[in-house]
Design an enzyme around this catalytic site. Structure first.
Site: not given
Length: 538
Positions: A200, A206, A261-262, A347, A378, A506
């Site tokens: 955005k 990253e 964002g999510r 979040e 398992h 950040k």
């Protein structure tokens, strides 16, 4: 909103819980119709919540709590585009991203324009009219993003594998660890590879570092600076930064500050999905989500899937001390669903103050974790069955087979049903002894082994039955959990749309990196300073 009424209502719920003897076996024994009573259905998803430690009285108290929390008005405010994200002074209009029909609002018109841009671009890539610097068609797409710009598209891409275009391979890169990018592009031809840079702000650490390295890789392969625009498109609200990077203005897909964002996979962040599967498939995903949106907006709370799931989770979090929720999709193609939900839930709900800034007097979000069935059986299911903590679980079953191996699908469904049955039923000491005696064990062996074979049972779960793992039903499932998380936030009176804790990390990360560049540590705590010297051999 004053937290006192909520605290008083939670105290009343706690009193109700403490006054009862809760036995799932007894609840089913005394009510033959329990499974029918405690179930609901919408948009191709059936919710069985009968295996929960609640009675009709419990459910009514929880429904009464929604009045205290002003849930109806808050749902209306969300869908109307009010500034529900009060700390950032903006709406949270992810539902507008999946509207159907003709656009009615300014937001919907912007979304419609973006959809048209996406559809045109997908057609250019699929038809081969969009080519790389050597004139060859694009055969590989690498999505560079992180968080919501990666988890959602990656999860949906994997879930919809049967719809993938065999002529176009889509890849995902997120981690700033260079191995993620280098391992992905190692065998790709640069002249046939397109990068989608999803950020955005176009400044996410990253994403920007991976994009810079990808750009250098394309240039090193012989691409002229003027041809970079053939290999990079962006999804961003920062047009200037994207253009400075080398992306043509017409190749920048918009994002808006009213989409977090999510919640963004429904926007142009979902471009990798449309490229992998076709725009019609992506449209069906939106239709499924819209169907759940309408259910959430219109259904009575007694039949409202997101509201019911949020109330049940709230009941365990506040009154039973349940600090986590296991999410168990019995579908290999939903393997990344728990990771997507983890970001969405944790979040959004990892807060410690109310919308008004008061300290929360009760627990907020829980730890969300899980894995695809039957693999999880398992590894960690042992903890669910015999561990000392009560961990509620959501089982997700797909009714139709997801492959041609129909017999294996029957076994998969058997595993799903038996696991929730075992959590409910358990095995008593008397039952363990009887079982051992019947198998020929001596009295001494029975005495020694029986306690180890006791399974407490009485452990709650939901089971969601999804008709089919196709784009429509997947969209419906994802929107269901989005609305569940929003509802839970309303029940706590918190803002589920900001994430200031993430921002602090950040900021500090930038300071540490600057110190690494100069080789001079700042006035940090002793641990950080010592680790700095260890890592840099100072």
């Amino acid at each position: 909103m004053d937290a006192l009424p909520l605290s008083a209502a939670i105290a009343s719920l706690q009193q109700h819980k403490d006054q009862q003897r809760w036995s799932l076996r007894d609840l089913f024994a005394t009510d033959p119709e329990r499974a029918q009573t405690f179930s609901a259905e919408a948009a191709g998803i059936y919710l069985d919540y009968s295996k929960n430690l609640l009675s009709a009285e419990t459910l009514q108290q929880l429904l009464d709590y929604t009045d205290t929390a002003q849930l109806k008005s808050r749902i209306a405010a969300l869908l109307a585009g009010s500034n529900i994200n009060n700390t950032e002074h903006r709406p949270a209009l992810h539902t507008a991203l999946r509207f159907q029909g003709e656009p009615q609002t300014e937001h919907e018109q912007a979304v419609a324009d973006c959809r048209a841009q996406m559809a045109k671009f997908v057609e250019q890539i699929h038809s081969g009219t969009w080519t790389g610097f050597s004139g060859k068609r694009i055969r590989h797409v690498v999505n560079i993003g992180i968080g919501g710009s990666d988890l959602g598209p990656r999860m949906v891409w994997e879930a919809l594998r049967p719809w993938h275009n065999p002529e176009l391979a889509v890849h995902f890169v997120a981690n700033i660890d260079g191995a993620d990018l280098s391992d992905t592009i190692a065998l790709l031809p640069a002249d046939e590879t397109l990068f989608v840079v999803a950020s955005k702000s176009f400044s996410t650490l990253e994403t920007r570092q991976n994009a810079l390295s990808a750009r250098q890789w394309v240039l090193d392969a012989g691409c002229a600076q003027s041809d970079l625009e053939k290999h990079f498109v962006a999804v961003s609200s920062n047009i200037v930064a994207a253009q400075d990077f080398g992306i043509a203005a017409q190749n920048i897909f918009p994002m808006w500050d009213w989409v977090g964002g999510r919640y963004s996979l429904w926007s142009a962040i979902g471009l990798p999905i449309a490229l992998a599967c076709g725009f019609d498939v992506y449209s069906d995903l939106l239709k499924g989500a819209n169907a759940m949106d309408r259910h959430f907006a219109e259904a009575e709370f007694t039949q409202n899937l997101p509201v019911l799931m949020a109330l049940i989770h709230f009941w365990y979090r506040q009154c039973w001390g349940a600090g986590s929720l296991a999410v168990l999709p019995y579908a290999q193609r939903l393997a990344k669903f728990p990771a997507w939900l983890q970001q969405l839930d944790m979040e959004s709900l990892g807060k410690s103050v109310t919308r008004g800034g008061e300290q929360l007097p009760f627990p907020s979000g829980a730890v969300i974790w899980g894995a695809e069935g039957s693999n999880g059986q398992h590894s960690f299911h042992q903890l669910l069955h015999q561990g000392t903590d009560m961990i509620p679980a959501d089982f997700i079953a797909i009714k139709e087979p997801t492959s041609e191996l129909k017999e294996q699908h029957q076994w998969l469904l058997s595993c799903c049903l038996s696991q929730s049955q075992a959590l409910l039923q358990g095995k008593s000491l008397a039952e363990a002894r009887k079982e051992l005696e019947a198998s020929g064990h001596t009295h001494k062996e029975v005495h020694q082994l029986a306690p180890h074979k006791v399974v407490p049972g009485n452990r709650p779960s939901n089971t969601l039955v999804v008709e089919k793992l196709d784009p429509f039903h997947l969209g419906s499932l994802l929107a269901l959990y989005e609305h569940k998380v929003f509802t839970f936030g309303c029940l706590l009176d918190i803002n589920p749309f900001d994430q200031w804790g993430v921002e602090l990390g950040k900021i500090l990360g930038n300071g540490v990196h600057q110190a690494m560049e100069s080789g001079i540590p700042e006035a940090w705590d002793g641990s950080t300073a010592a680790l700095f010297r260890r890592l840099l051999n100072k």
